[in-house]
Design a protein around this motif. Structure first.
Motif, PDB file in Angstrom:
ATOM      1  N   ARG A 160       0.808  -1.218   0.000  1.00 47.41           N
ATOM      2  CA  ARG A 160       0.000   0.000   0.000  1.00 47.41           C
ATOM      3  C   ARG A 160       0.844   1.272   0.000  1.00 47.41           C
ATOM      4  NH1 ARG A 160      -3.223  -2.679  -2.271  1.00 47.41           N
ATOM      5  NH2 ARG A 160      -4.993  -3.703  -1.276  1.00 47.41           N
ATOM      6  N   ASP A 161       2.143   1.155   0.281  1.00 43.21           N
ATOM      7  CA  ASP A 161       3.022   2.328   0.205  1.00 43.21           C
ATOM      8  C   ASP A 161       2.884   3.030  -1.144  1.00 43.21           C
ATOM      9  OD1 ASP A 161       4.054  -0.084   1.480  1.00 43.21           O
ATOM     10  OD2 ASP A 161       5.720   1.136   2.207  1.00 43.21           O
ATOM     11  N   TYR A 162       2.619   2.219  -2.180  1.00 43.43           N
ATOM     12  CA  TYR A 162       2.630   2.762  -3.533  1.00 43.43           C
ATOM     13  C   TYR A 162       1.342   3.480  -3.915  1.00 43.43           C
ATOM     14  CZ  TYR A 162       7.066   0.447  -4.162  1.00 43.43           C
ATOM     15  OH  TYR A 162       8.382   0.069  -4.031  1.00 43.43           O
ATOM     16  N   ARG A 163       0.433   3.638  -2.951  1.00 44.07           N
ATOM     17  CA  ARG A 163      -0.714   4.511  -3.187  1.00 44.07           C
ATOM     18  C   ARG A 163      -0.290   5.983  -3.089  1.00 44.07           C
ATOM     19  NH1 ARG A 163      -5.736   1.852  -2.143  1.00 44.07           N
ATOM     20  NH2 ARG A 163      -5.551  -0.242  -3.036  1.00 44.07           N
ATOM     21  N   ASP A 164       0.902   6.221  -2.554  1.00 47.60           N
ATOM     22  CA  ASP A 164       1.436   7.574  -2.402  1.00 47.60           C
ATOM     23  C   ASP A 164       2.102   7.999  -3.710  1.00 47.60           C
ATOM     24  OD1 ASP A 164       3.104   9.831  -1.755  1.00 47.60           O
ATOM     25  OD2 ASP A 164       3.063   9.233   0.352  1.00 47.60           O
ATOM     26  N   GLN A 165       1.655   9.112  -4.276  1.00 49.75           N
ATOM     27  CA  GLN A 165       2.179   9.562  -5.565  1.00 49.75           C
ATOM     28  C   GLN A 165       3.678   9.833  -5.544  1.00 49.75           C
ATOM     29  OE1 GLN A 165      -0.343  13.150  -5.571  1.00 49.75           O
ATOM     30  NE2 GLN A 165       1.511  14.367  -5.792  1.00 49.75           N
ATOM     31  N   ARG A 166       4.250  10.048  -4.363  1.00 49.16           N
ATOM     32  CA  ARG A 166       5.682  10.336  -4.274  1.00 49.16           C
ATOM     33  C   ARG A 166       6.529   9.087  -4.495  1.00 49.16           C
ATOM     34  NH1 ARG A 166       5.223  13.297   1.434  1.00 49.16           N
ATOM     35  NH2 ARG A 166       3.807  11.505   1.656  1.00 49.16           N
ATOM     36  N   LEU A 202      10.520  11.037   1.928  1.00 49.80           N
ATOM     37  CA  LEU A 202       9.721  11.519   0.814  1.00 49.80           C
ATOM     38  C   LEU A 202       9.631  13.039   0.846  1.00 49.80           C
ATOM     39  CD1 LEU A 202       6.784   8.947   1.040  1.00 49.80           C
ATOM     40  CD2 LEU A 202       8.683   8.941  -0.600  1.00 49.80           C
ATOM     41  N   GLU A 204       8.012  16.712   0.769  1.00 52.84           N
ATOM     42  CA  GLU A 204       6.729  17.181   1.302  1.00 52.84           C
ATOM     43  C   GLU A 204       5.747  17.409   0.162  1.00 52.84           C
ATOM     44  OE1 GLU A 204       6.204  19.732   4.382  1.00 52.84           O
ATOM     45  OE2 GLU A 204       7.985  19.167   5.490  1.00 52.84           O
ATOM     46  N   LEU A 205       4.494  17.040   0.408  1.00 52.00           N
ATOM     47  CA  LEU A 205       3.456  17.279  -0.589  1.00 52.00           C
ATOM     48  C   LEU A 205       3.070  18.753  -0.582  1.00 52.00           C
ATOM     49  CD1 LEU A 205       1.074  14.214  -0.173  1.00 52.00           C
ATOM     50  CD2 LEU A 205       2.396  14.827  -2.204  1.00 52.00           C
TER      51      LEU A 205
END
Length: 251
Positions: A160-166, A202, A204-205
């Motif tokens: 699920r880490d890869y749900r993050d666009q970063r 990562l 910051e968004l």
């Protein structure tokens, strides 16, 4: 377990696209290089080969890379192929994975430790979400093949880490540098190899307005999606002029 001869097969996922390093062949690093660096610290005379080339479909990977890999007599093989096939609505998944299954069987029959991967879950990714069912079917067939042949499975679908666009590069198709680092950790953990790799921080968004998001999407279409579609229409690939990054054992 100590591995001394590691061979990586596949497409852009394994070549390392999205993890730039101008000092390396093809200008990328990737999770496989990171895994090899850890394994090389644990074994004298360690050798690493990476035959993966971006844009390759599954049957191309098997036709071009399987026999060379077998000839190298590795004790560890990673193989991921099919991602460039399952994005096409007309793909015959049963026939595709039947060919994949045969290759996995040939690799495991040598006594090599073989690592295979499911595809990622495209939920939340508008450009791929419509094909989520194909991804799921492909993954279940790969899981069956891994069980049948005793291969080690890295279940990308469940990460699920890869749900993050970063965790994704600017092209939205390939893992970013943190994404490749995370995959290296997953592979080493699946192999039960001790290591000190940790997830990379990562960025910051940033807060993005609707207008800025629209502009970013327009840039993405022009820079990445448009050329990708053009290659598909003309039957060309981003890897047509490239050679394997590490074609012989590197020590």
């Amino acid at each position: 377990m100590t591995f001394r001869r590691f061979v990586a097969l596949g497409d852009s996922f394994t070549e390392g696209v999205g993890d730039p390093d101008p000092s390396l062949p093809n200008g990328v690093r990737g999770w496989a290089d990171r895994v090899a660096a850890v394994l090389g610290e644990r074994a004298d005379g360690f050798g690493y080969v990476n035959l993966a080339i971006r844009g390759r479909k599954l049957r191309q990977v098997l036709a071009e890379q399987l026999e060379p890999a077998l000839a190298l007599e590795p004790d560890l093989v990673t193989i991921y192929a099919g991602g460039n096939d399952i994005m096409r609505p007309s793909v015959d998944l049963d026939a595709l994975v039947a060919a994949y299954d045969d290759a996995i069987g040939r690799l495991t029959a040598t006594g090599s430790r073989v690592v295979v991967f499911t595809a990622f879950d495209p939920a939340g990714f508008p450009i791929f979400a419509a094909g989520r069912g194909r991804f799921a079917i492909y993954n279940e067939l790969v899981r069956e093949s891994a069980e049948r042949h005793g291969a080690t499975l890295v279940d990308f679908w469940r990460m699920r880490d890869y749900r993050d666009q970063r965790m994704w590069a600017d092209d939205r198709l390939h893992m970013s540098t943190p994404g490749h680092q995370r995959m290296a950790i997953a592979v080493l953990d699946a192999l039960e190899v001790e290591h000190d790799l940790r997830p990379l921080p990562l960025p910051e968004l940033a807060s993005v307005s609707a207008r800025e998001r629209l502009a970013a999407n327009r840039t993405w279409v022009l820079t990445h999606a448009g050329p990708w579609v053009k290659r598909r229409l003309t039957g060309t690939s981003s890897g047509d002029t490239l050679s394997p990054r590490w074609p012989a054992y590197e020590r």
